[in-house]
Design a protein around this motif. Structure first.
Motif, short mmCIF file in Angstrom:
data_model
loop_
_atom_site.label_atom_id
_atom_site.label_comp_id
_atom_site.label_asym_id
_atom_site.label_seq_id
_atom_site.Cartn_x
_atom_site.Cartn_y
_atom_site.Cartn_z
N GLU A 112 14.06 14.04 -22.73
CA GLU A 112 13.85 15.48 -22.86
C GLU A 112 13.56 16.11 -21.50
OE1 GLU A 112 13.65 19.24 -24.22
OE2 GLU A 112 14.42 17.46 -25.26
N PHE A 113 12.78 15.40 -20.67
CA PHE A 113 12.50 15.89 -19.32
C PHE A 113 13.80 16.05 -18.53
CE2 PHE A 113 11.67 15.24 -14.81
CZ PHE A 113 10.57 16.03 -14.57
N HIS A 114 14.69 15.09 -18.69
CA HIS A 114 15.98 15.15 -18.00
C HIS A 114 16.82 16.33 -18.49
CE1 HIS A 114 19.56 13.89 -15.93
NE2 HIS A 114 20.22 13.68 -17.06
N HIS A 115 16.77 16.62 -19.78
CA HIS A 115 17.51 17.77 -20.32
C HIS A 115 16.98 19.07 -19.72
CE1 HIS A 115 19.69 15.18 -22.90
NE2 HIS A 115 18.73 14.97 -23.78
N ARG A 116 15.66 19.15 -19.54
CA ARG A 116 15.06 20.36 -18.98
C ARG A 116 15.36 20.49 -17.49
NH1 ARG A 116 8.87 19.88 -21.26
NH2 ARG A 116 9.36 19.70 -23.50
N HIS A 117 15.52 19.35 -16.84
CA HIS A 117 15.74 19.34 -15.39
C HIS A 117 17.01 18.53 -15.10
CE1 HIS A 117 11.69 20.96 -14.93
NE2 HIS A 117 11.27 20.02 -15.74
N PRO A 118 18.18 19.12 -15.33
CA PRO A 118 19.44 18.37 -15.26
C PRO A 118 19.80 17.86 -13.87
CG PRO A 118 19.84 20.73 -15.53
CD PRO A 118 18.37 20.52 -15.73
N ASN A 119 19.12 18.34 -12.84
CA ASN A 119 19.42 17.85 -11.49
C ASN A 119 18.61 16.60 -11.13
OD1 ASN A 119 21.28 19.91 -10.93
ND2 ASN A 119 19.65 21.31 -10.35
N THR A 120 17.95 16.00 -12.12
CA THR A 120 17.19 14.79 -11.88
C THR A 120 17.99 13.55 -12.29
OG1 THR A 120 16.14 14.94 -14.05
CG2 THR A 120 14.97 15.92 -12.17
N VAL A 121 17.61 12.43 -11.73
CA VAL A 121 18.11 11.11 -12.15
C VAL A 121 16.88 10.29 -12.53
CG1 VAL A 121 19.27 9.00 -11.42
CG2 VAL A 121 20.11 11.21 -10.62
N ILE A 122 16.81 9.87 -13.79
CA ILE A 122 15.64 9.17 -14.30
C ILE A 122 15.79 7.66 -14.08
CG2 ILE A 122 14.16 8.76 -16.29
CD1 ILE A 122 14.27 11.69 -15.37
N ARG A 123 14.74 7.05 -13.56
CA ARG A 123 14.69 5.58 -13.46
C ARG A 123 13.39 5.13 -14.13
NH1 ARG A 123 14.76 3.59 -7.69
NH2 ARG A 123 15.00 1.58 -8.73
N LEU A 124 13.54 4.43 -15.25
CA LEU A 124 12.39 3.87 -15.98
C LEU A 124 12.33 2.38 -15.69
CD1 LEU A 124 10.06 3.94 -17.97
CD2 LEU A 124 11.74 3.83 -19.84
N LEU A 125 11.31 1.96 -14.98
CA LEU A 125 11.15 0.56 -14.57
C LEU A 125 10.03 -0.05 -15.41
CD1 LEU A 125 11.24 1.09 -10.70
CD2 LEU A 125 13.16 0.84 -12.29
N THR A 126 10.37 -1.06 -16.23
CA THR A 126 9.38 -1.64 -17.14
C THR A 126 9.06 -3.08 -16.73
OG1 THR A 126 11.13 -2.34 -18.67
CG2 THR A 126 10.10 -0.20 -19.07
N GLY A 127 7.86 -3.50 -17.10
CA GLY A 127 7.43 -4.86 -16.80
C GLY A 127 5.99 -4.89 -16.35
N LEU A 128 5.51 -6.08 -16.01
CA LEU A 128 4.11 -6.26 -15.63
C LEU A 128 3.87 -6.01 -14.14
CD1 LEU A 128 3.16 -9.45 -17.66
CD2 LEU A 128 2.71 -7.07 -18.22
N ARG A 129 4.93 -5.97 -13.36
CA ARG A 129 4.75 -5.81 -11.91
C ARG A 129 4.07 -4.47 -11.59
NH1 ARG A 129 9.44 -4.35 -7.59
NH2 ARG A 129 8.06 -3.94 -5.85
N LEU A 130 3.10 -4.51 -10.65
CA LEU A 130 2.47 -3.28 -10.17
C LEU A 130 3.29 -2.75 -8.99
CD1 LEU A 130 -1.33 -4.16 -10.27
CD2 LEU A 130 0.02 -2.89 -11.95
N PHE A 131 4.06 -1.72 -9.22
CA PHE A 131 4.90 -1.17 -8.18
C PHE A 131 4.05 -0.49 -7.11
CE2 PHE A 131 7.79 -1.85 -11.61
CZ PHE A 131 8.99 -2.16 -11.00
N ARG A 132 4.48 -0.60 -5.87
CA ARG A 132 3.71 -0.10 -4.73
C ARG A 132 4.01 1.38 -4.51
NH1 ARG A 132 5.73 -4.49 -0.51
NH2 ARG A 132 7.65 -3.76 -1.48
#
Length: 297
Positions: A112-132
Motif C-alpha cells: 500500500e505504501f508503494h501504491h501511495r508513492h509510486p516512485n519508490t522501489v520496496i526492498r523487504l529483507l527478512t531474517g535474523l541478521r541485524l542489518f547495519r
C-alpha cells in the motif's frame, strides 16, 4: 581517486581472474585494466598477481588487497543508499528489515505504501541478521527483543506480540499432553542460539532441561513449522494457528516487544518518516483484529 580507481580495478581482476573479465565488469578498456594494475604494483612495490596463460592469479598481497577493496566498495554502495534517502521527496529505494514471520503482516502494508508513492522501489529483507543501519543497509529495521543499544540509532517502541507455548494434536496423540509437572518427559523446540535475546528463549533455557530441547531451529518461521509438524512443544504467536493446543497459560515474560529502528542521519528525512508513519498506522489497525498484538504503554 586515481589510486582508488587502480585498487578497484585490481579487485575486479582478482574476482574475475582475467583482464577481460575485469574490463567487462567495470566497463573500461582492457588496456586501462593492465595500466591500472601495473601502476598500482609499481607504486606499492609489490606483485599483486601472477600472470599466466589462463589469466591473473592474486598473490598473497593481492588477496589482502582484494579483501579490503571488497569491503570498501560495499561501503561506498551502502553510502549511496544513505545519500539517496536524504532527499525531501518520497522516492527511490525503501529498505525495510524484519523477521521472516512478520512478512505476512508487513507485506500488504508496504504494498500500500508503494501504491501511495509510486516512485519508490520496496526492498523487504527478512531474517535474523541485524542489518547495519550506519552503513545504509536499511532505512527502517523492525527488531524484536530488548531495546536496541547502538548509540547512532533511533529506537521507538512499535508493538508487543503475545506468544504461547503450544503443541500440535499430532504430538499429543503420540506422546501425550505436556504439563508443567511433566516437562522433563516431553520434547521441546528451541532456538539454535545460546545467546538469543528473545524473551521466550531465555524462559525456555531457565525452565526446560537442555536434554529435552530435542529440536532446534535458527529462525521463527522454522520454529512455527516444527510445532505444526509435531516435533515438540514450542512458541508460536498466540491464536495464529487455532488447531494448536496451549500447554500452559501465557506468561508475561513471553511477550516479545518490537522496535522501529532507524539511523540518526536518516531518521528525519521525508522518506523514512513516511515509512514510520505508515507502519505505526498499520499497528493501530492490527490491534483491532489481532488479539496477540498490543501497543506499547
Amino acid at each position: 581517486m586515481d589510486q582508488w580507481d587502480e585498487i578497484r580495478t585490481a579487485y575486479h581482476v582478482a574476482r574475475a581472474g582475467t583482464v577481460s573479465g575485469a574490463a567487462d565488469s567495470l566497463g573500461i578498456h582492457h588496456a586501462t585494466v593492465i595500466r591500472h594494475v601495473d601502476s598500482l604494483e609499481a607504486r606499492m612495490g609489490v606483485k599483486l598477481f601472477q600472470r599466466h596463460a589462463r589469466g591473473y592469479t592474486p598473490t598473497e598481497a593481492g588477496v589482502d588487497l582484494a579483501r579490503i577493496a571488497s569491503t570498501t566498495e560495499e561501503q561506498f554502495a551502502q553510502l549511496g543508499t544513505r545519500l539517496k534517502g536524504q532527499g525531501e521527496d518520497v522516492s527511490g529505494e525503501v529498505v525495510v528489515t524484519a523477521l521472516a514471520s512478520f512478512a505476512p503482516r508487513l507485506t500488504p502494508v508496504l504494498a500500500e505504501f508503494h501504491h501511495r508513492h509510486p516512485n519508490t522501489v520496496i526492498r523487504l529483507l527478512t531474517g535474523l541478521r541485524l542489518f547495519r543501519l550506519e552503513y545504509g543497509e536499511a532505512h527502517v529495521a523492525i527488531r524484536a527483543g530488548s531495546a536496541p543499544q547502538e548509540p547512532d540509532n533511533v529506537a521507538q517502541k512499535f508493538l508487543n506480540l503475545e506468544l504461547a507455548l503450544c503443541v500440535s494434536p499430532t504430538y499429543v496423540a503420540r506422546y501425550g499432553m505436556p504439563t508443567e509437572d511433566t516437562f522433563d518427559q516431553h520434547r521441546f523446540i528451541g532456538v539454535d542460539d545460546a545467546h538469543s535475546r528473545a524473551p521466550f528463549a531465555r524462559w525456555m533455557n531457565e525452565h526446560i532441561p537442555s536434554e529435552n530441547i530435542t529440536f532446534r531451529v535458527t529462525d521463527d518461521v522454522s520454529q512455527q513449522q516444527a510445532v505444526l509438524a509435531g516435533a515438540g512443544a514450542g512458541f508460536v504467536v498466540r491464536g495464529e494457528h487455532p488447531e494448536l493446543i496451549e500447554v500452559m497459560p501465557v506468561q508475561p515474560e513471553w511477550r516479545s516487544g518490537f522496535w522501529l529502528v532507524t539511523h540518526v542521519d536518516l531518521h528525519r528525512t521525508a522518506k523514512v518518516q513516511a515509512v514510520l508513519n505508515c507502519l505505526k498506522d498499520a499497528a493501530v489497525e492490527w490491534v483491532k483484529s489481532d488479539p496477540a498484538i498490543s501497543l506499547p504503554d
